[in-house]
Design a protein around this motif. Structure first.
Motif, PDB file in Angstrom:
ATOM      1  N   MET A   1     -11.145 -18.374   3.209  1.00  0.00           N
ATOM      2  CA  MET A   1     -10.370 -17.141   3.029  1.00  0.00           C
ATOM      3  C   MET A   1     -11.197 -16.038   2.353  1.00  0.00           C
ATOM      4  O   MET A   1     -11.062 -14.868   2.700  1.00  0.00           O
ATOM      5  N   GLU A   2     -12.026 -16.396   1.392  1.00  0.00           N
ATOM      6  CA  GLU A   2     -12.901 -15.404   0.754  1.00  0.00           C
ATOM      7  C   GLU A   2     -13.821 -14.764   1.786  1.00  0.00           C
ATOM      8  O   GLU A   2     -13.997 -13.539   1.810  1.00  0.00           O
ATOM      9  N   ASN A   3     -14.416 -15.600   2.634  1.00  0.00           N
ATOM     10  CA  ASN A   3     -15.303 -15.090   3.686  1.00  0.00           C
ATOM     11  C   ASN A   3     -14.548 -14.163   4.637  1.00  0.00           C
ATOM     12  O   ASN A   3     -15.037 -13.093   4.994  1.00  0.00           O
ATOM     13  N   ALA A   4     -13.359 -14.586   5.064  1.00  0.00           N
ATOM     14  CA  ALA A   4     -12.573 -13.783   6.004  1.00  0.00           C
ATOM     15  C   ALA A   4     -12.134 -12.465   5.372  1.00  0.00           C
ATOM     16  O   ALA A   4     -12.192 -11.413   6.025  1.00  0.00           O
ATOM     17  N   ALA A   5     -11.720 -12.492   4.109  1.00  0.00           N
ATOM     18  CA  ALA A   5     -11.292 -11.263   3.425  1.00  0.00           C
ATOM     19  C   ALA A   5     -12.460 -10.288   3.290  1.00  0.00           C
ATOM     20  O   ALA A   5     -12.321  -9.088   3.535  1.00  0.00           O
ATOM     21  N   ARG A   6     -13.630 -10.816   2.928  1.00  0.00           N
ATOM     22  CA  ARG A   6     -14.823  -9.972   2.813  1.00  0.00           C
ATOM     23  C   ARG A   6     -15.179  -9.355   4.166  1.00  0.00           C
ATOM     24  O   ARG A   6     -15.426  -8.157   4.282  1.00  0.00           O
ATOM     25  N   ASP A   7     -15.164 -10.184   5.215  1.00  0.00           N
ATOM     26  CA  ASP A   7     -15.497  -9.702   6.555  1.00  0.00           C
ATOM     27  C   ASP A   7     -14.497  -8.650   7.038  1.00  0.00           C
ATOM     28  O   ASP A   7     -14.886  -7.636   7.618  1.00  0.00           O
ATOM     29  N   ALA A   8     -13.205  -8.886   6.807  1.00  0.00           N
ATOM     30  CA  ALA A   8     -12.171  -7.929   7.239  1.00  0.00           C
ATOM     31  C   ALA A   8     -12.347  -6.591   6.534  1.00  0.00           C
ATOM     32  O   ALA A   8     -12.213  -5.527   7.151  1.00  0.00           O
ATOM     33  N   SER A   9     -12.688  -6.619   5.259  1.00  0.00           N
ATOM     34  CA  SER A   9     -12.893  -5.381   4.501  1.00  0.00           C
ATOM     35  C   SER A   9     -14.107  -4.608   5.020  1.00  0.00           C
ATOM     36  O   SER A   9     -14.041  -3.391   5.225  1.00  0.00           O
ATOM     37  N   GLU A  10     -15.198  -5.322   5.246  1.00  0.00           N
ATOM     38  CA  GLU A  10     -16.399  -4.670   5.774  1.00  0.00           C
ATOM     39  C   GLU A  10     -16.154  -4.118   7.176  1.00  0.00           C
ATOM     40  O   GLU A  10     -16.636  -3.039   7.526  1.00  0.00           O
ATOM     41  N   TYR A  11     -15.404  -4.852   7.977  1.00  0.00           N
ATOM     42  CA  TYR A  11     -15.093  -4.424   9.343  1.00  0.00           C
ATOM     43  C   TYR A  11     -14.244  -3.154   9.329  1.00  0.00           C
ATOM     44  O   TYR A  11     -14.514  -2.219  10.083  1.00  0.00           O
ATOM     45  N   ALA A  12     -13.237  -3.115   8.463  1.00  0.00           N
ATOM     46  CA  ALA A  12     -12.388  -1.926   8.360  1.00  0.00           C
ATOM     47  C   ALA A  12     -13.211  -0.714   7.918  1.00  0.00           C
ATOM     48  O   ALA A  12     -13.042   0.388   8.445  1.00  0.00           O
ATOM     49  N   SER A  13     -14.120  -0.923   6.990  1.00  0.00           N
ATOM     50  CA  SER A  13     -14.986   0.176   6.540  1.00  0.00           C
ATOM     51  C   SER A  13     -15.865   0.678   7.676  1.00  0.00           C
ATOM     52  O   SER A  13     -16.042   1.887   7.844  1.00  0.00           O
ATOM     53  N   ALA A  14     -16.407  -0.231   8.464  1.00  0.00           N
ATOM     54  CA  ALA A  14     -17.252   0.157   9.595  1.00  0.00           C
ATOM     55  C   ALA A  14     -16.449   0.897  10.660  1.00  0.00           C
ATOM     56  O   ALA A  14     -17.008   1.695  11.413  1.00  0.00           O
ATOM     57  N   ALA A  15     -15.130   0.653  10.699  1.00  0.00           N
ATOM     58  CA  ALA A  15     -14.250   1.347  11.650  1.00  0.00           C
ATOM     59  C   ALA A  15     -13.714   2.644  11.046  1.00  0.00           C
ATOM     60  O   ALA A  15     -12.792   3.244  11.600  1.00  0.00           O
ATOM     61  N   SER A  16     -14.272   3.056   9.911  1.00  0.00           N
ATOM     62  CA  SER A  16     -13.882   4.290   9.210  1.00  0.00           C
ATOM     63  C   SER A  16     -12.432   4.266   8.742  1.00  0.00           C
ATOM     64  O   SER A  16     -11.736   5.267   8.792  1.00  0.00           O
ATOM     65  N   ARG A  17     -12.005   3.103   8.297  1.00  0.00           N
ATOM     66  CA  ARG A  17     -10.663   2.968   7.728  1.00  0.00           C
ATOM     67  C   ARG A  17     -10.787   2.477   6.298  1.00  0.00           C
ATOM     68  O   ARG A  17     -11.642   1.654   5.987  1.00  0.00           O
ATOM     69  N   SER A  18      -9.914   2.979   5.427  1.00  0.00           N
ATOM     70  CA  SER A  18      -9.912   2.523   4.040  1.00  0.00           C
ATOM     71  C   SER A  18      -8.894   1.403   3.829  1.00  0.00           C
ATOM     72  O   SER A  18      -8.824   0.831   2.753  1.00  0.00           O
ATOM     73  N   ILE A  19      -8.121   1.096   4.862  1.00  0.00           N
ATOM     74  CA  ILE A  19      -7.089   0.075   4.786  1.00  0.00           C
ATOM     75  C   ILE A  19      -7.443  -1.063   5.741  1.00  0.00           C
ATOM     76  O   ILE A  19      -7.780  -0.827   6.894  1.00  0.00           O
ATOM     77  N   VAL A  20      -7.351  -2.290   5.234  1.00  0.00           N
ATOM     78  CA  VAL A  20      -7.549  -3.463   6.073  1.00  0.00           C
ATOM     79  C   VAL A  20      -6.223  -3.757   6.760  1.00  0.00           C
ATOM     80  O   VAL A  20      -5.196  -3.921   6.107  1.00  0.00           O
ATOM     81  N   LEU A  21      -6.253  -3.803   8.069  1.00  0.00           N
ATOM     82  CA  LEU A  21      -5.042  -4.029   8.855  1.00  0.00           C
ATOM     83  C   LEU A  21      -4.949  -5.501   9.283  1.00  0.00           C
ATOM     84  O   LEU A  21      -5.956  -6.215   9.284  1.00  0.00           O
ATOM     85  N   PRO A  22      -3.754  -5.947   9.645  1.00  0.00           N
ATOM     86  CA  PRO A  22      -3.596  -7.344  10.077  1.00  0.00           C
ATOM     87  C   PRO A  22      -4.561  -7.768  11.177  1.00  0.00           C
ATOM     88  O   PRO A  22      -5.086  -8.879  11.155  1.00  0.00           O
ATOM     89  N   LYS A  23      -4.829  -6.885  12.113  1.00  0.00           N
ATOM     90  CA  LYS A  23      -5.758  -7.214  13.214  1.00  0.00           C
ATOM     91  C   LYS A  23      -7.156  -7.492  12.662  1.00  0.00           C
ATOM     92  O   LYS A  23      -7.862  -8.380  13.148  1.00  0.00           O
ATOM     93  N   ASP A  24      -7.572  -6.749  11.622  1.00  0.00           N
ATOM     94  CA  ASP A  24      -8.867  -6.996  10.980  1.00  0.00           C
ATOM     95  C   ASP A  24      -8.908  -8.405  10.398  1.00  0.00           C
ATOM     96  O   ASP A  24      -9.902  -9.120  10.533  1.00  0.00           O
ATOM     97  N   ILE A  25      -7.816  -8.797   9.761  1.00  0.00           N
ATOM     98  CA  ILE A  25      -7.744 -10.116   9.137  1.00  0.00           C
ATOM     99  C   ILE A  25      -7.814 -11.209  10.195  1.00  0.00           C
ATOM    100  O   ILE A  25      -8.565 -12.177  10.055  1.00  0.00           O
ATOM    101  N   VAL A  26      -7.044 -11.056  11.269  1.00  0.00           N
ATOM    102  CA  VAL A  26      -7.034 -12.063  12.338  1.00  0.00           C
ATOM    103  C   VAL A  26      -8.424 -12.191  12.959  1.00  0.00           C
ATOM    104  O   VAL A  26      -8.919 -13.299  13.171  1.00  0.00           O
ATOM    105  N   LEU A  27      -9.059 -11.063  13.232  1.00  0.00           N
ATOM    106  CA  LEU A  27     -10.401 -11.123  13.829  1.00  0.00           C
ATOM    107  C   LEU A  27     -11.403 -11.776  12.882  1.00  0.00           C
ATOM    108  O   LEU A  27     -12.255 -12.566  13.314  1.00  0.00           O
ATOM    109  N   ALA A  28     -11.293 -11.476  11.594  1.00  0.00           N
ATOM    110  CA  ALA A  28     -12.205 -12.077  10.612  1.00  0.00           C
ATOM    111  C   ALA A  28     -11.956 -13.584  10.500  1.00  0.00           C
ATOM    112  O   ALA A  28     -12.908 -14.367  10.389  1.00  0.00           O
ATOM    113  N   LEU A  29     -10.687 -13.998  10.553  1.00  0.00           N
ATOM    114  CA  LEU A  29     -10.374 -15.431  10.540  1.00  0.00           C
ATOM    115  C   LEU A  29     -10.965 -16.117  11.769  1.00  0.00           C
ATOM    116  O   LEU A  29     -11.532 -17.212  11.672  1.00  0.00           O
ATOM    117  N   LYS A  30     -10.833 -15.464  12.914  1.00  0.00           N
ATOM    118  CA  LYS A  30     -11.384 -16.035  14.152  1.00  0.00           C
ATOM    119  C   LYS A  30     -12.898 -16.156  14.056  1.00  0.00           C
ATOM    120  O   LYS A  30     -13.480 -17.155  14.480  1.00  0.00           O
TER     121      LYS A  30
END
Length: 172
Positions: free
Chosen positions: A37-66
């Motif tokens: 979960m730590e890895n997925a949360a970190r990845d989702a946050s970095e992914y959202a930032s790269a997508a120019s969003r300041s909010i991590v969305l559910p889709k970011d979390i699901v993709l990071a878990l995958k």
């Protein structure tokens, strides 16, 4: 007549008690889950930032878990997994000795569910980083992935359930 034991239906033998896990087994599971979960949360946050969003969305979390779950993902290939696991396991066992059902319920006060403030989900460009490329590729790899161990099967089922719950929330 006070003995009615002859009237038993026989259905009580179908009810099986759930197996209980020892504190050590629980610590093992929690230690691995914490890393995942730590890895997925970190990845989702970095992914959202790269997508120019300041909010991590559910889709970011699901993709990071995958991404963490698939064989090419970070979790199964983490060279420090055993060390991190040992540290988390020790912390879980120590925490269990310190706390006896002292759950820290954190309040989500101030966190509004205002749909107007939630941005539209957009994918981060794959060329933004290796992480973004891995996350963008993870959805297709996850769809084609056939788990080979019971642990992988459990992880896959859990991620599918989380994704279904997020989709149901979006429809409301």
């Amino acid at each position: 007549m006070s003995d009615y034991s002859f009237m038993q239906s026989g259905f009580d033998n179908l009810v099986q008690a759930e197996p209980t896990l020892s504190k050590e087994e629980q610590a093992n599971i929690m230690g691995l889950l914490m890393i995942f979960m730590e890895n997925a949360a970190r990845d989702a946050s970095e992914y959202a930032s790269a997508a120019s969003r300041s909010i991590v969305l559910p889709k970011d979390i699901v993709l990071a878990l995958k991404r963490q779950a698939v064989p090419s993902g970070g979790f199964w290939n983490d060279p420090n997994l055993l060390q991190r696991f040992a540290e988390n396991r020790q912390a879980m066992l120590a925490d269990d000795d310190d706390d006896d059902d002292d759950d820290d319920d954190e309040s989500s006060e101030g966190e509004g569910d205002d749909a107007a403030s939630v941005p539209q989900w957009t994918a981060a460009p794959s060329d933004a980083s290796e992480l973004c490329a891995g996350i963008n590729a993870a959805e297709a790899e996850f769809a084609a992935w056939g788990p080979t161990t019971p642990m992988e099967s459990i992880v896959r089922r859990a991620i599918v359930e989380v994704e279904e719950q997020f989709l149901a929330m979006d429809e409301e």
